[in-house]
Design a protein around this motif. Structure first.
Motif, PDB file in Angstrom:
ATOM      1  N   TRP A  70       0.819  -1.213   0.000  1.00 46.79           N
ATOM      2  CA  TRP A  70       0.000   0.000   0.000  1.00 46.79           C
ATOM      3  C   TRP A  70       0.853   1.263   0.000  1.00 46.79           C
ATOM      4  O   TRP A  70       0.600   2.199  -0.755  1.00 46.79           O
ATOM      5  CB  TRP A  70      -0.944  -0.002   1.210  1.00 46.79           C
ATOM      6  CG  TRP A  70      -1.525   1.345   1.492  1.00 46.79           C
ATOM      7  CD1 TRP A  70      -1.150   2.218   2.447  1.00 46.79           C
ATOM      8  CD2 TRP A  70      -2.571   1.999   0.745  1.00 46.79           C
ATOM      9  NE1 TRP A  70      -1.884   3.372   2.371  1.00 46.79           N
ATOM     10  CE2 TRP A  70      -2.772   3.265   1.333  1.00 46.79           C
ATOM     11  CE3 TRP A  70      -3.347   1.637  -0.361  1.00 46.79           C
ATOM     12  CZ2 TRP A  70      -3.711   4.163   0.865  1.00 46.79           C
ATOM     13  CZ3 TRP A  70      -4.286   2.546  -0.823  1.00 46.79           C
ATOM     14  CH2 TRP A  70      -4.467   3.781  -0.220  1.00 46.79           C
ATOM     15  N   GLY A  71       1.888   1.278   0.866  1.00 44.10           N
ATOM     16  CA  GLY A  71       2.747   2.456   0.973  1.00 44.10           C
ATOM     17  C   GLY A  71       3.332   2.831  -0.373  1.00 44.10           C
ATOM     18  O   GLY A  71       3.303   4.001  -0.776  1.00 44.10           O
ATOM     19  N   ALA A  72       3.851   1.841  -1.083  1.00 45.82           N
ATOM     20  CA  ALA A  72       4.459   2.083  -2.378  1.00 45.82           C
ATOM     21  C   ALA A  72       3.445   2.672  -3.355  1.00 45.82           C
ATOM     22  O   ALA A  72       3.697   3.680  -4.021  1.00 45.82           O
ATOM     23  CB  ALA A  72       5.033   0.782  -2.933  1.00 45.82           C
ATOM     24  N   TYR A  74       0.550   4.183  -2.684  1.00 46.34           N
ATOM     25  CA  TYR A  74       0.040   5.485  -2.276  1.00 46.34           C
ATOM     26  C   TYR A  74       1.110   6.572  -2.455  1.00 46.34           C
ATOM     27  O   TYR A  74       0.798   7.696  -2.841  1.00 46.34           O
ATOM     28  CB  TYR A  74      -0.425   5.425  -0.819  1.00 46.34           C
ATOM     29  CG  TYR A  74      -1.214   6.635  -0.383  1.00 46.34           C
ATOM     30  CD1 TYR A  74      -2.433   6.934  -0.985  1.00 46.34           C
ATOM     31  CD2 TYR A  74      -0.750   7.472   0.622  1.00 46.34           C
ATOM     32  CE1 TYR A  74      -3.161   8.036  -0.597  1.00 46.34           C
ATOM     33  CE2 TYR A  74      -1.476   8.579   1.021  1.00 46.34           C
ATOM     34  CZ  TYR A  74      -2.680   8.856   0.408  1.00 46.34           C
ATOM     35  OH  TYR A  74      -3.402   9.956   0.797  1.00 46.34           O
ATOM     36  N   GLY A  75       2.348   6.229  -2.178  1.00 44.65           N
ATOM     37  CA  GLY A  75       3.432   7.191  -2.357  1.00 44.65           C
ATOM     38  C   GLY A  75       3.549   7.618  -3.805  1.00 44.65           C
ATOM     39  O   GLY A  75       3.647   8.819  -4.107  1.00 44.65           O
ATOM     40  N   PHE A  76       3.508   6.651  -4.709  1.00 45.66           N
ATOM     41  CA  PHE A  76       3.637   6.964  -6.128  1.00 45.66           C
ATOM     42  C   PHE A  76       2.473   7.827  -6.609  1.00 45.66           C
ATOM     43  O   PHE A  76       2.640   8.841  -7.274  1.00 45.66           O
ATOM     44  CB  PHE A  76       3.722   5.669  -6.941  1.00 45.66           C
ATOM     45  CG  PHE A  76       3.944   5.908  -8.403  1.00 45.66           C
ATOM     46  CD1 PHE A  76       5.193   6.298  -8.867  1.00 45.66           C
ATOM     47  CD2 PHE A  76       2.905   5.757  -9.309  1.00 45.66           C
ATOM     48  CE1 PHE A  76       5.400   6.537 -10.213  1.00 45.66           C
ATOM     49  CE2 PHE A  76       3.102   5.998 -10.657  1.00 45.66           C
ATOM     50  CZ  PHE A  76       4.353   6.379 -11.109  1.00 45.66           C
ATOM     51  N   SER A  78       0.480   9.696  -4.792  1.00 47.33           N
ATOM     52  CA  SER A  78       0.543  11.024  -4.171  1.00 47.33           C
ATOM     53  C   SER A  78       1.488  11.937  -4.934  1.00 47.33           C
ATOM     54  O   SER A  78       1.163  13.086  -5.234  1.00 47.33           O
ATOM     55  CB  SER A  78       1.050  10.917  -2.731  1.00 47.33           C
ATOM     56  OG  SER A  78       0.143  10.205  -1.950  1.00 47.33           O
ATOM     57  N   CYS A  79       2.649  11.392  -5.248  1.00 44.85           N
ATOM     58  CA  CYS A  79       3.665  12.181  -5.940  1.00 44.85           C
ATOM     59  C   CYS A  79       3.135  12.702  -7.273  1.00 44.85           C
ATOM     60  O   CYS A  79       3.225  13.892  -7.579  1.00 44.85           O
ATOM     61  CB  CYS A  79       4.902  11.317  -6.150  1.00 44.85           C
ATOM     62  SG  CYS A  79       6.184  12.093  -7.105  1.00 44.85           S
ATOM     63  N   VAL A  80       2.544  11.794  -8.061  1.00 45.04           N
ATOM     64  CA  VAL A  80       2.041  12.183  -9.378  1.00 45.04           C
ATOM     65  C   VAL A  80       0.909  13.197  -9.240  1.00 45.04           C
ATOM     66  O   VAL A  80       0.881  14.225  -9.937  1.00 45.04           O
ATOM     67  CB  VAL A  80       1.572  10.927 -10.153  1.00 45.04           C
ATOM     68  CG1 VAL A  80       0.879  11.327 -11.435  1.00 45.04           C
ATOM     69  CG2 VAL A  80       2.764  10.028 -10.439  1.00 45.04           C
ATOM     70  N   VAL A  81      -0.011  12.930  -8.301  1.00 44.09           N
ATOM     71  CA  VAL A  81      -1.149  13.834  -8.113  1.00 44.09           C
ATOM     72  C   VAL A  81      -0.664  15.223  -7.705  1.00 44.09           C
ATOM     73  O   VAL A  81      -1.118  16.239  -8.242  1.00 44.09           O
ATOM     74  CB  VAL A  81      -2.122  13.264  -7.049  1.00 44.09           C
ATOM     75  CG1 VAL A  81      -3.114  14.323  -6.582  1.00 44.09           C
ATOM     76  CG2 VAL A  81      -2.857  12.059  -7.618  1.00 44.09           C
TER      77      VAL A  81
ATOM     78  N   SER B 455       6.058   0.617   5.323  1.00 50.21           N
ATOM     79  CA  SER B 455       5.132   1.454   4.558  1.00 50.21           C
ATOM     80  C   SER B 455       5.708   2.857   4.375  1.00 50.21           C
ATOM     81  O   SER B 455       5.537   3.475   3.321  1.00 50.21           O
ATOM     82  CB  SER B 455       3.734   1.463   5.177  1.00 50.21           C
ATOM     83  OG  SER B 455       3.623   2.453   6.145  1.00 50.21           O
ATOM     84  N   GLY B 458       8.162   2.584   1.628  1.00 48.15           N
ATOM     85  CA  GLY B 458       7.440   2.422   0.363  1.00 48.15           C
ATOM     86  C   GLY B 458       6.971   3.764  -0.166  1.00 48.15           C
ATOM     87  O   GLY B 458       7.183   4.111  -1.333  1.00 48.15           O
ATOM     88  N   ILE B 459       6.353   4.550   0.716  1.00 45.81           N
ATOM     89  CA  ILE B 459       5.858   5.865   0.306  1.00 45.81           C
ATOM     90  C   ILE B 459       7.006   6.732  -0.210  1.00 45.81           C
ATOM     91  O   ILE B 459       6.923   7.329  -1.289  1.00 45.81           O
ATOM     92  CB  ILE B 459       5.151   6.555   1.492  1.00 45.81           C
ATOM     93  CG1 ILE B 459       3.810   5.886   1.737  1.00 45.81           C
ATOM     94  CG2 ILE B 459       4.973   8.042   1.237  1.00 45.81           C
ATOM     95  CD1 ILE B 459       3.152   6.260   3.029  1.00 45.81           C
ATOM     96  N   PHE B 462       8.873   5.301  -3.549  1.00 47.87           N
ATOM     97  CA  PHE B 462       8.046   5.392  -4.765  1.00 47.87           C
ATOM     98  C   PHE B 462       7.713   6.840  -5.109  1.00 47.87           C
ATOM     99  O   PHE B 462       7.407   7.145  -6.264  1.00 47.87           O
ATOM    100  CB  PHE B 462       6.809   4.505  -4.644  1.00 47.87           C
ATOM    101  CG  PHE B 462       7.127   3.076  -4.964  1.00 47.87           C
ATOM    102  CD1 PHE B 462       7.687   2.240  -4.001  1.00 47.87           C
ATOM    103  CD2 PHE B 462       6.924   2.574  -6.243  1.00 47.87           C
ATOM    104  CE1 PHE B 462       8.034   0.935  -4.311  1.00 47.87           C
ATOM    105  CE2 PHE B 462       7.269   1.263  -6.553  1.00 47.87           C
ATOM    106  CZ  PHE B 462       7.821   0.440  -5.594  1.00 47.87           C
ATOM    107  N   THR B 463       7.767   7.723  -4.117  1.00 46.92           N
ATOM    108  CA  THR B 463       7.715   9.150  -4.430  1.00 46.92           C
ATOM    109  C   THR B 463       8.943   9.503  -5.268  1.00 46.92           C
ATOM    110  O   THR B 463       8.862  10.249  -6.248  1.00 46.92           O
ATOM    111  CB  THR B 463       7.714   9.996  -3.140  1.00 46.92           C
ATOM    112  OG1 THR B 463       6.571   9.666  -2.386  1.00 46.92           O
ATOM    113  CG2 THR B 463       7.688  11.480  -3.459  1.00 46.92           C
TER     114      THR B 463
END
Lengths: 103, 588
Positions: A70-72, A74-76, A78-81, B455, B458-459, B462-463
Motif C-alpha cells: 500500500w505504501g508504495a 500510495y506514495g507513487f 501522491s507524488c504524481v497527483v 510502509s 514504500g511511500i 516510490f515518491t
C-alpha cells in the motif's frame, strides 16, 4: 568519504549502476512490506486463537493498513497527483506570475 | 530567585552587552549566552516562579511544567546552533535582534498570564523584523515592513481577545480556553494562528523569510511559528476547526512548493506544510496527537534550521537564490550537500531520522482517533515533503544542469552549526527515548514497528520513482506565485485606483516629497490599513481596532525619521525597558 559518495551520485558516468541500485531498493521495499504484512496477519490470527483478542484490537486499523504494498502505491500516486494538480493550478489558475509582478 | 532563573532574561539583558564587545570576545559571548540558557533549562523543575501583582492582577513570568520545559529545551538548543552558524557576522545589531527575539519566544513559553504572554509576543515580532531589515536592500525593507504590519494586526487581535476574555472570566491565567464560540475565543485564535501561519493568514511568512539575512532566517524558521504552536497546545487543544485547518495547511504548502523557484521560499512553504501537522495534532487533541505536535515541533526546529542553514550557505557562497540559476554545486560543496540531505531525510520522515519518530505520531494520532481522511491526506503531504525538500531542491541546486558556478564550502562555523543540527536530527531518529521522556502527556508510542518502517519506506522510495519519471514537469520556472499577500500588496492598490482618484493624486504628491523607499513603504502600509479597514467594518470592536491602526499610522508617520534602523531600535529599547522594569521594580 563524503566527497566520494557525493561525486558518485553526481557524476553522469555510472548511470546504469545507479538506476539498477534504485530498482533493487524499490523491489526490496515492496518485498519487505509483503513479508511484514503476512507475518503480522499470521500473528494476529494466532493471537485470536490464543484468545488474546485485546492485543489484536489495540490499534485501530484501516483496510489499507492490511494491503501489502500500500505504501508504495500510495506514495507513487501522491507524488504524481501533487505534481500534476499543483502545476495545473499554477498555470491555469493564474497563480504563477512574472517575477516583476509586484514591482 | 535562586531556585529558578528565567532563560529569557539571559538573552534579553545579555543582548545589551553585545554591541560593546568586539572580535573574539563577542564571538565567545554570543555562544556563552545560549549555553547558560541551556543550563538554566537543565536545572528547571515544575512550579510557578517570579510572580508579581500588578494593578490587582497576578503576573506570572515563570509558569514551568513539562510542556514549557520541552519547548524551552529546543528553543535554547536552536539558539546555540543558530549563534554558532552566525559567528562570523560582525553586524552586532543582528545578534542583538536575534537575542531579543529568542528571549521573547522563551518569555511566551514561560508566561503564566496573558498579559506577560502578549508583551513577549510583541517583542518577538519587532525583534524578528529587524532580522529582515538587516538585509539592507529595498525588497527586504518592503517585505520586513509588511511583516511587521501583519504581526501588529495579529497582535491587536490577540490583545483584543485577551481583554474580552479577562472581562468575561475575570482571570488572566493562561490555560485551555472555553470553547464557547465567543468573540474573545475567536480573536485570540486569529492572533495565534496568524503567527502559526495558517492560511489564509500565512503570507507574511513566505513573503519575509526569504528576504531575511542568511543567518537571520535560520532563527526566524525556528521561533515564531513554533511559539504559536506552543500557545495552541496550551490554549486550544481539541478545537475541531484546527484539525481541518492543519490538514489543508499541510497540503497548501506542498502545492506552492511545486511552483516555487526561490530556494528559501520553497523551504518557507514547507514550514507551513509541517506546522500543518502540528496544528492538526492540536485540533485532534488526544494525548497521543498532542505529544505528536510537541515532538514534531521539537524535531522540526532542528531539521528546518538545518535546511535553512544549507540553503543559506549556498546563497552566501554563490550570491544566487533561484533554482533556475543554480545547479552542479555538488562538485565544490559536498559537505554542505551532505548535511543538507540529513535535514532533507529528517523532514521527509525517513526511518532513523528525527521526522520519522515525530510525524508518525501525529498521523497515528489521527488514525487512532478515527479520522482516516486526515491520516491519508497528511500521509500524502509527507510524500510531497520528500518530493521537494529531499529531491527537487537538492537536485536543482546541487546536481541537475551545471550552472558553471564553482562556489567554495561556507566558513567552518557555518558547517559546525549545520553539523550540530544534523547530529541531533539523526540522534533523535535513532534514539527517540530521551525526547519521548520530555513529552508533556502520557501516551505510549512505538515508532519502529515493521509495518511503519516498510510502509514509510514504500511511500518515500516510490515518491522518488515518481519524481524521476516526471522530472521534466518539475523543472523550475522563473516565476513568482501569487498568494494571499496579493490582497495587501496589489488588491488594495487596484481598489484604491478605482475608488479614490484624489487619493491617487495624493499618493503622487507624497512620492515627490519623500525619497524612494520611504514613500513606497508608506503607501504600501496605507494600502494595507485601508484594506483591513474595509474588510472589517462590520463589527464594532474591529471598528475600534481599525481606528487604532489609523491613529497609530498617523502617529508613526509624524515620528518617522526615515531610518528603519533607528525606529526599530527605539521600539526594541522601549519594550525591553518595560519588561526589565516589571521584573525588578515589582519583585516581591
Amino acid at each position: 568519504m563524503i566527497k566520494k559518495l557525493v561525486d558518485y551520485f553526481g557524476s553522469s558516468e555510472n548511470t546504469k549502476q545507479k538506476n539498477r541500485l534504485g530498482y533493487i531498493a524499490l523491489a526490496l521495499v515492496v518485498v519487505a512490506d509483503f513479508w511484514v504484512q503476512i507475518s503480522s496477519y499470521l500473528e494476529a490470527k494466532h493471537a485470536v486463537h490464543a484468545e488474546h483478542a485485546e492485543h489484536a484490537t489495540h490499534h485501530v486499523t484501516y483496510i489499507w493498513d492490511k494491503i501489502p504494498g500500500w505504501g508504495a502505491f500510495y506514495g507513487f500516486v501522491s507524488c504524481v497527483v501533487i505534481i500534476l494538480v499543483s502545476k495545473f493550478i499554477g498555470h491555469q489558475g493564474g497563480i504563477m506570475k512574472k517575477e516583476d509582478y509586484y514591482d | 530567585m535562586t531556585e529558578w532563573f528565567h532563560p529569557a532574561v539571559i538573552f534579553i539583558l545579555g543582548a545589551f552587552l553585545v554591541p560593546f564587545l568586539r572580535g573574539k570576545a563577542q564571538q565567545g559571548y554570543i555562544v556563552l549566552l545560549p549555553v547558560l540558557a541551556i543550563f538554566a533549562v537543565f536545572r528547571m523543575t515544575a512550579g510557578d516562579y517570579w510572580t508579581y501583582s500588578f494593578l490587582g492582577n497576578q503576573l506570572v513570568f515563570g509558569h514551568v511544567d513539562k510542556l514549557s520545559i520541552v519547548f524551552a529545551w529546543v528553543f535554547t538548543i536552536a539558539a546555540l546552533i543558530g549563534m554558532v552558524y552566525a559567528l562570523h557576522i560582525t553586524d552586532s545589531g543582528q545578534h542583538v535582534a536575534a537575542f531579543l527575539y529568542i528571549g521573547g519566544s522563551l518569555g511566551v513559553t514561560f508566561a503564566g498570564d496573558y498579559f506577560t504572554l502578549f508583551v513577549f509576543w510583541e517583542l518577538m515580532a519587532f525583534a524578528s523584523a529587524f532580522l529582515v531589515f538587516a538585509s539592507r536592500n529595498s525588497k527586504a525593507m518592503a517585505a520586513g515592513y509588511r511583516y511587521l504590519l501583519v504581526h501588529i494586526f495579529g497582535g491587536v487581535c490577540l490583545l483584543g481577545g485577551i481583554i474580552l476574555h479577562v472581562i468575561d472570566t475575570g482571570s488572566i491565567g493562561v490555560g485551555v480556553l472555553p470553547k464557547d464560540g465567543s468573540l474573545a475565543f475567536y480573536l485570540i485564535l486569529v492572533g495565534v494562528i496568524l503567527n502559526a501561519a495558517v492560511p489564509p493568514l500565512h503570507a507574511w511568512l513566505t513573503d519575509a523569510y526569504p528576504e531575511g539575512t542568511v543567518t537571520g532566517s535560520v532563527f526566524m524558521s525556528a521561533f515564531t511559528t513554533k511559539t504559536a504552536v506552543y500557545v495552541l497546545v496550551r490554549t486550544f487543544p481539541g478545537t475541531e476547526l484546527l484539525v481541518w485547518m492543519g490538514t489543508i495547511m499541510a497540503l497548501y504548502g506542498v502545492v506552492y512548493a511545486v511552483l516555487e523557484n526561490d530556494c528559501r521560499r520553497l523551504l518557507a512553504y514547507h514550514i507551513i506544510s509541517q506546522v500543518g501537522y502540528m496544528v492538526a495534532g492540536v485540533g485532534i487533541g488526544t494525548e497521543l496527537s498532542l505529544n505528536g505536535s510537541v515532538s514534531h515541533a521539537f524535531a522540526h526546529i532542528l531539521y528546518k534550521g538545518l535546511l535553512f542553514m544549507g540553503a543559506g550557505a549556498v546563497i552566501q557562497m554563490t550570491g544566487k537564490r533561484k533554482l533556475t540559476e543554480l545547479g552542479g554545486l555538488y562538485k565544490t560543496m559536498p559537505i554542505t550537500l551532505f548535511l543538507y540531505m540529513i535535514g532533507g531525510f529528517a523532514i521527509s520522515a525517513f526511518p532513523l531520522f528525527s521526522g520519522f519518530v515525530t510525524k508518525s505520531m501525529v498521523v497515528s494520532g489521527a488514525a487512532y482517533d478515527h479520522r482516516p481522511a486526515v491520516a491519508l491526506l497528511l500521509t500524502m503531504a509527507s510524500a510531497g515533503t520528500f518530493l521537494h525538500t529531499g529531491l527537487k531542491l537538492p537536485y536543482y541546486m546541487f546536481f541537475g544542469k551545471d550552472s558553471g558556478i564553482r562556489a567554495k564550502e561556507p566558513p567552518l562555523n557555518m558547517l559546525i552549526g549545520m553539523g550540530m543540527a544534523a547530529f541531533l536530527c539523526v540522534g533523535i531518529g535513532v534514539l527517540p527515548g530521551p525526547l519521548y521522556k520530555l513529552l508533556p502527556f502520557v501516551a505510549e508510542y512505538h515508532p519502529y514497528t515493521g509495518q511503519h518502517v516498510t510502509s514509510a519506506l514504500g511511500i518515500l522510495l516510490f515518491t522518488g520513482l515518481g519524481f524521476f519519471m516526471l522530472l521534466k514537469k518539475l523543472d523550475p520556472e522563473p516565476t513568482i506565485s501569487v498568494d494571499t499577500d496579493w490582497f495587501y500588496r496589489k488588491g488594495a492598490k487596484v481598489f484604491m485606483w478605482f475608488a479614490n482618484k484624489p487619493l491617487a493624486a495624493y499618493e503622487e504628491y507624497l512620492t515627490n516629497i519623500y525619497n524612494r523607499w520611504f514613500s513606497a513603504g508608506f503607501l504600501k502600509s496605507a494600502d494595507f490599513f485601508s484594506g483591513i479597514f474595509d474588510r472589517h467594518v462590520v463589527d464594532g470592536l474591529v471598528n475600534g481596532v481599525a481606528a487604532f491602526f489609523m491613529n497609530l499610522s498617523g502617529v508613526v508617520r509624524r515620528a518617522q525619521t526615515g531610518l528603519v534602523r533607528s525606529y526599530a531600535f527605539v521600539m526594541l529599547v522601549g519594550s525591553v525597558a518595560l519588561i526589565a522594569f516589571y521584573l525588578f521594580a515589582y519583585s516581591k
